[in-house]
Scaffold this motif. Sequence first.
Motif, mmCIF file in Angstrom:
data_model
loop_
_atom_site.group_PDB
_atom_site.id
_atom_site.type_symbol
_atom_site.label_atom_id
_atom_site.label_comp_id
_atom_site.label_asym_id
_atom_site.label_seq_id
_atom_site.Cartn_x
_atom_site.Cartn_y
_atom_site.Cartn_z
ATOM 1 N N GLN A 4 0.829 -1.198 0.000
ATOM 2 C CA GLN A 4 0.000 0.000 0.000
ATOM 3 C C GLN A 4 0.869 1.255 0.000
ATOM 4 O O GLN A 4 0.574 2.230 -0.696
ATOM 5 C CB GLN A 4 -0.937 0.003 1.199
ATOM 6 N N VAL A 5 1.935 1.241 0.781
ATOM 7 C CA VAL A 5 2.875 2.369 0.800
ATOM 8 C C VAL A 5 3.519 2.521 -0.571
ATOM 9 O O VAL A 5 3.695 3.636 -1.069
ATOM 10 C CB VAL A 5 3.947 2.179 1.896
ATOM 11 N N TRP A 6 3.851 1.392 -1.220
ATOM 12 C CA TRP A 6 4.456 1.410 -2.544
ATOM 13 C C TRP A 6 3.505 2.035 -3.565
ATOM 14 O O TRP A 6 3.904 2.877 -4.363
ATOM 15 C CB TRP A 6 4.836 -0.007 -2.931
ATOM 16 N N VAL A 7 2.246 1.653 -3.522
ATOM 17 C CA VAL A 7 1.249 2.206 -4.440
ATOM 18 C C VAL A 7 1.050 3.696 -4.168
ATOM 19 O O VAL A 7 0.989 4.509 -5.103
ATOM 20 C CB VAL A 7 -0.086 1.436 -4.335
ATOM 21 N N THR A 9 3.189 5.757 -2.877
ATOM 22 C CA THR A 9 4.405 6.449 -3.316
ATOM 23 C C THR A 9 4.394 6.639 -4.829
ATOM 24 O O THR A 9 4.728 7.716 -5.318
ATOM 25 C CB THR A 9 5.661 5.669 -2.892
ATOM 26 N N SER A 10 3.990 5.609 -5.564
ATOM 27 C CA SER A 10 3.959 5.741 -7.021
ATOM 28 C C SER A 10 2.911 6.767 -7.453
ATOM 29 O O SER A 10 3.157 7.555 -8.369
ATOM 30 C CB SER A 10 3.695 4.393 -7.684
ATOM 31 N N LEU A 11 1.758 6.800 -6.808
ATOM 32 C CA LEU A 11 0.741 7.802 -7.127
ATOM 33 C C LEU A 11 1.224 9.205 -6.777
ATOM 34 O O LEU A 11 0.969 10.165 -7.512
ATOM 35 C CB LEU A 11 -0.562 7.492 -6.399
ATOM 36 N N ILE A 56 11.258 8.903 -5.355
ATOM 37 C CA ILE A 56 11.761 7.948 -6.347
ATOM 38 C C ILE A 56 12.670 6.923 -5.688
ATOM 39 O O ILE A 56 12.605 5.729 -6.006
ATOM 40 C CB ILE A 56 12.471 8.701 -7.489
ATOM 41 N N LEU A 57 13.498 7.343 -4.762
ATOM 42 C CA LEU A 57 14.365 6.411 -4.036
ATOM 43 C C LEU A 57 13.533 5.399 -3.248
ATOM 44 O O LEU A 57 13.810 4.189 -3.294
ATOM 45 C CB LEU A 57 15.300 7.177 -3.103
ATOM 46 N N ILE A 58 12.510 5.863 -2.557
ATOM 47 C CA ILE A 58 11.621 4.955 -1.805
ATOM 48 C C ILE A 58 10.933 3.995 -2.758
ATOM 49 O O ILE A 58 10.828 2.788 -2.485
ATOM 50 C CB ILE A 58 10.599 5.763 -0.983
#
Length: 69
Positions: A4-7, A9-11, A56-58
């Motif tokens: 969820q954090v990844w999604v 972050t991408s948004l 972007i790093l995350i």
Amino acid sequence: MLKQVWVLTSLFIIFIIFWRMPQQNIGLSSFANKSDLLGSPTSAQKYLNLITGVSILIYFIFAVRFNIP
């Protein structure tokens, strides 16, 4: 939870990139001059560059984490 954090972050990266696209009298520089919400356009640009780089790093860390078995 991490996906969820990844999604998110991408948004967030997509949102930041679209927000930064206009470089003329429209967009961030015009908004910053009119409202003085983000400070001067140069400081806002530096701040957005920092946020974009960290995001972007995350994103890459999570991408490696989820795609390597």
